[in-house]
Structure formats: structure tokens, C-alpha cells
Design a protein around this motif. Structure first.
Motif, short mmCIF file in Angstrom:
data_model
loop_
_atom_site.label_atom_id
_atom_site.label_comp_id
_atom_site.label_asym_id
_atom_site.label_seq_id
_atom_site.Cartn_x
_atom_site.Cartn_y
_atom_site.Cartn_z
N ILE A 28 0.83 -1.19 0.00
CA ILE A 28 0.00 0.00 0.00
C ILE A 28 0.87 1.25 0.00
O ILE A 28 1.77 1.40 0.80
CB ILE A 28 -0.96 -0.02 1.20
CG1 ILE A 28 -1.98 -1.14 1.00
CG2 ILE A 28 -1.66 1.32 1.33
CD1 ILE A 28 -3.06 -1.17 2.04
N ASP A 29 0.55 2.07 -0.93
CA ASP A 29 1.30 3.27 -1.18
C ASP A 29 0.37 4.45 -0.91
O ASP A 29 -0.78 4.42 -1.30
CB ASP A 29 1.68 3.22 -2.67
CG ASP A 29 2.83 4.15 -2.95
OD1 ASP A 29 3.52 4.53 -2.01
OD2 ASP A 29 3.01 4.48 -4.13
N TRP A 30 0.85 5.45 -0.25
CA TRP A 30 -0.01 6.61 0.01
C TRP A 30 0.32 7.70 -0.99
O TRP A 30 1.45 8.14 -1.11
CB TRP A 30 0.20 7.10 1.43
CG TRP A 30 -0.34 6.13 2.43
CD1 TRP A 30 0.34 5.07 2.98
CD2 TRP A 30 -1.66 6.09 2.98
NE1 TRP A 30 -0.49 4.39 3.83
CE2 TRP A 30 -1.72 4.99 3.86
CE3 TRP A 30 -2.81 6.88 2.82
CZ2 TRP A 30 -2.87 4.67 4.57
CZ3 TRP A 30 -3.95 6.56 3.53
CH2 TRP A 30 -3.98 5.46 4.40
N ILE A 31 -0.73 8.09 -1.69
CA ILE A 31 -0.52 9.17 -2.64
C ILE A 31 -1.37 10.37 -2.24
O ILE A 31 -2.44 10.22 -1.67
CB ILE A 31 -0.90 8.75 -4.08
CG1 ILE A 31 -2.35 8.27 -4.13
CG2 ILE A 31 0.02 7.66 -4.58
CD1 ILE A 31 -2.88 8.08 -5.52
N ARG A 32 -0.87 11.52 -2.55
CA ARG A 32 -1.59 12.73 -2.18
C ARG A 32 -2.45 13.17 -3.36
O ARG A 32 -1.98 13.26 -4.47
CB ARG A 32 -0.60 13.83 -1.80
CG ARG A 32 -1.24 14.94 -1.01
CD ARG A 32 -0.16 15.84 -0.41
NE ARG A 32 0.44 15.26 0.79
CZ ARG A 32 -0.12 15.35 2.01
NH1 ARG A 32 -1.25 15.96 2.19
NH2 ARG A 32 0.48 14.82 3.05
N VAL A 33 -3.69 13.39 -3.08
CA VAL A 33 -4.60 13.82 -4.14
C VAL A 33 -5.18 15.19 -3.77
O VAL A 33 -5.14 15.59 -2.62
CB VAL A 33 -5.75 12.81 -4.34
CG1 VAL A 33 -5.21 11.46 -4.77
CG2 VAL A 33 -6.58 12.70 -3.09
#
Ligand SMILES: [Zn+2]
Ligand SMILES: [Zn+2]
Length: 78
Positions: A45-50
Motif C-alpha cells: 500500500i502506497d499513500w498518494i496525495r490527491v
């Protein structure tokens, strides 16, 4: 650049009429940048900023849910 919307989806919204309350979730900018989980091919799981319009003020930057006593369940507005 992003900008705030003038009004939310409500036709006669008392909150959109006023300018003295800033949305406390987006600090009045109408946008927020949450981090969202994204699972890559390996299951990591990768956290991306949206960046998306603030849901609490419908992107208007104006406080729409000040702390009140009545608990109101938001029915999905779609
Ligand atoms: Zn409104
Ligand atoms: Zn907001």
C-alpha cells in the motif's frame, strides 16, 4: 491554481450567503489534499496525495458544518 466555488449545490444556502466563517477543514481554500492509499501490484500500500474539492464545504471554502448540537446524518448527495 485552484479557486473556490461560489456556491454549493443548495439553492438557498445560508452558509454560502455569509463570508465570516471559513471552512475549518480546508481553511477557506475550498480544496484539500488528503492522502489516499493505493495498492501496487505487489500488494504494497502506497499513500498518494490527491487534491479534491473540500467535501465539507462543497469547495466553497465557507463553513457549512459548524459545530452544532443536533447530529445530522448527511444523506449521500451523490
Ligand atoms: Zn452552501
Ligand atoms: Zn472546506
Amino acid at each position: 491554481m485552484t479557486s473556490t466555488r461560489e456556491r454549493c449545490a443548495l439553492t438557498d444556502c445560508e452558509w454560502c450567503e455569509r463570508d465570516d466563517l471559513r471552512c475549518r477543514f480546508c481553511e477557506g481554500v475550498g480544496w484539500w489534499r488528503p492522502e489516499k492509499p493505493r495498492r501496487d501490484g505487489c500488494g504494497v500500500i502506497d499513500w498518494i496525495r490527491v487534491e479534491e474539492p473540500c467535501r465539507m464545504c462543497a469547495g466553497t471554502g465557507k463553513e457549512h458544518n459548524p459545530l452544532v448540537t443536533a447530529s445530522e446524518n448527511g444523506a449521500g448527495t451523490g
